[in-house]
Write an enzyme that holds these catalytic residues in place. Structure first.
Site, mmCIF file in Angstrom:
data_model
loop_
_atom_site.group_PDB
_atom_site.id
_atom_site.type_symbol
_atom_site.label_atom_id
_atom_site.label_comp_id
_atom_site.label_asym_id
_atom_site.label_seq_id
_atom_site.Cartn_x
_atom_site.Cartn_y
_atom_site.Cartn_z
ATOM 1 N N TYR A 144 4.011 2.785 2.661
ATOM 2 C CA TYR A 144 3.654 2.024 1.463
ATOM 3 C C TYR A 144 2.389 2.633 0.878
ATOM 4 C CZ TYR A 144 2.472 -1.902 -1.582
ATOM 5 O OH TYR A 144 2.165 -2.681 -2.667
ATOM 6 N N ASP A 239 -2.834 9.236 2.465
ATOM 7 C CA ASP A 239 -3.173 7.898 1.990
ATOM 8 C C ASP A 239 -3.980 7.232 3.102
ATOM 9 O OD1 ASP A 239 -3.298 5.214 1.468
ATOM 10 O OD2 ASP A 239 -1.271 5.068 0.654
ATOM 11 N N LYS A 267 -9.924 -0.359 0.073
ATOM 12 C CA LYS A 267 -10.274 -1.368 1.080
ATOM 13 C C LYS A 267 -11.743 -1.296 1.550
ATOM 14 C CE LYS A 267 -5.489 -1.956 2.570
ATOM 15 N NZ LYS A 267 -4.975 -3.247 2.198
HETATM 16 N N1 HOZ Z 1 1.214 -6.118 1.611
HETATM 17 C C1 HOZ Z 1 -0.202 -6.001 1.362
HETATM 18 C C2 HOZ Z 1 -0.882 -5.409 2.557
HETATM 19 N N2 HOZ Z 1 -0.282 -4.259 3.123
HETATM 20 C C3 HOZ Z 1 -0.680 -7.377 1.065
HETATM 21 C C4 HOZ Z 1 -1.937 -7.458 0.382
HETATM 22 C C5 HOZ Z 1 -2.275 -8.889 0.015
HETATM 23 O O1 HOZ Z 1 -1.386 -9.732 -0.085
HETATM 24 O O2 HOZ Z 1 -3.438 -9.159 -0.172
#
Ligand code: HOZ
Length: 429
Positions: A144, A239, A267
């Site tokens: 992802y 990434d 992040k």
């Molecule tokens: N799927 C995201 C983390 N890999 C979620 C982020 C979120 O909902 O804050």
């Protein structure tokens, strides 16, 4: 555990926002629960509107590595906010952050700050395509890289959780430009590239996969990608939105000693405020506007609050022993969880690198997305629910990482292990 206020808020939220949330996985659909609505957080604890407190292993999905509301981060923000919240102009602070990033991350000779990991990756892909004058990119099944069109192909994270790895709305012609291979499969990657000589612009990879759950790279995989991409004139993009300043101070690339051409961050470098960054070889980064023709811009890029929180966080991480401490906490947690599962007779695979881990509910070793998908998600949901009721706040999906922080003490980790003992035991008849 009752959540009457969260329930009321969630019902109201669903009339206002799709699924009642601003990011799909937060809706708790994969675990059949009402999501607790959060009021505040401090250290490794998070507090909901119903008066419950939890040991937090979401950590805002990675940024909160020094714990929530760390005094030094809060003070940096307070100082910054008194001077205004955004100028849309160059600032001394952003130069300092760029300097810290360039010094820490081996592949980054230059960097551009943006506002999210998605934006960082999207921009790096554009740059790779422009620099190589090629269109195809290779990514990994269950990898992802944010929700940009080119990357929502066989995507992990929320897309995997909801079984929507290929989103409607992505033009078929664009999706065709994205090729996918199984993670950790160098030979499959080689076949994709060799079948299309001179056509692949870049291979993008999470050097430690984090969005199909945590899956470490097998020995030789990243080294092989480095050699393969160089051989074929394609760029290698790491990434490191999750792994940057997490796997080690210099990210996974420092840990494994591989230098990609471009790196994406997010992040942690924003200390919990919206931020992203991409950077890499100078000759590539000089192709970004206004130095070069590849356009990318942003009103809030280098935002002074995000940069201040990021700088304060990175300063805390630059202290000696930080990563040894995180490793010790991760080791204690994973060993305790493994014992607890074994005692209950539940088959799990615990994949961990330092302070990130995933407990997969399967007896199959997890090395890629296909093996991650052998997990029993119904078992995960029941385990999750017991843990939540015991005051442990986990990511509400099998296909996400648990995040530890410096604020998790042995006491809280032991409490988590005790809760897991009961949660695993509840899964067996
Ligand atoms: N799927 C995201 C983390 N890999 C979620 C982020 C979120 O909902 O804050």
């Amino acid at each position: 555990m009752d959540h009457p206020k969260s329930r009321t808020l969630f019902l109201h939220a669903q009339t206002l926002m799709p699924g009642g949330v601003n990011s799909p996985v937060r809706a708790y659909r994969a675990v059949n629960r009402i999501p607790p609505f959060i009021l505040r957080a401090k250290g490794c604890r998070i507090y909901d509107v119903d008066g419950h407190s939890y040991i937090d292993y979401v950590g805002s999905w990675g940024p909160m590595i020094v714990g929530h509301a760390h005094p030094q981060v809060v003070n940096a923000l307070k100082r910054a906010v008194n001077h205004g919240t955004s100028y849309g102009a160059p600032t001394p602070l952003e130069v300092r952050l760029a300097e810290v990033l360039v010094r820490a991350v081996p592949s980054m000779a230059m960097v551009r700050l943006v506002s999210s990991g998605t934006e960082a990756v999207m921009s790096a892909i554009r740059l790779a395509r422009a620099a190589t004058k090629r269109d195809l990119i290779v990514k990994y099944d269950g990898g992802y890289h944010g929700h940009a069109d080119s990357l929502l192909v066989k995507a992990g994270s929320g897309a995997a959780t909801f079984g929507l790895p290929d989103s409607p709305g992505v033009p078929a012609d664009l999706a065709k430009q994205t090729l996918t291979a199984p993670y950790n499969d160098l030979e499959a990657t080689r076949r994709l590239i060799e079948a299309r000589p001179g056509a692949v612009a870049a291979v993008i990879v999470e050097p430690i996969a984090g969005n199909m759950g945590v899956v470490p790279p097998e020995p030789g995989f990243l080294q092989g990608l480095r050699a393969l991409t160089a051989e074929h004139g394609a760029l290698l993009i790491f990434d490191e939105v999750i792994t940057g300043f997490r796997a080690s101070y210099g990210g996974a690339q420092s840990l494994y000693g591989i230098t990609p051409d471009l790196t994406c961050l997010g992040k942690i470098i924003g200390g919990g405020l919206p931020v992203g960054a991409y950077g890499g070889r100078r000759d590539l980064m000089e192709q970004i506007a206004p130095s070069g023709p590849v356009y990318q811009a942003g009103t809030l890029s280098g935002n002074p609050l995000a940069v201040s929180a990021g700088l304060a966080t990175l300063k805390l991480l630059a202290k000696p022993q930080v990563y040894e401490t995180l490793e010790a906490k991760g080791a204690m947690l994973s060993a305790g969880l493994a014992d607890a599962a074994k005692a209950a007779g539940v088959s799990v695979q615990i994949n961990r690198v330092g302070s990130v881990l995933t407990v997969f509910f399967t007896s199959t070793p997890v090395r890629d997305y296909a093996t991650a998908k052998t997990s029993d998600t119904a078992h995960f949901a029941r385990f999750f629910s017991s843990m939540l009721d015991a005051g442990v706040y986990l990511p509400p999906s099998q296909y996400e990482a648990w995040f530890l922080s410096l604020a998790h003490t042995e006491r809280e980790i032991q409490r988590t292990i005790n809760a897991a003992r009961a949660a695993f035991a509840s899964l067996t008849p």
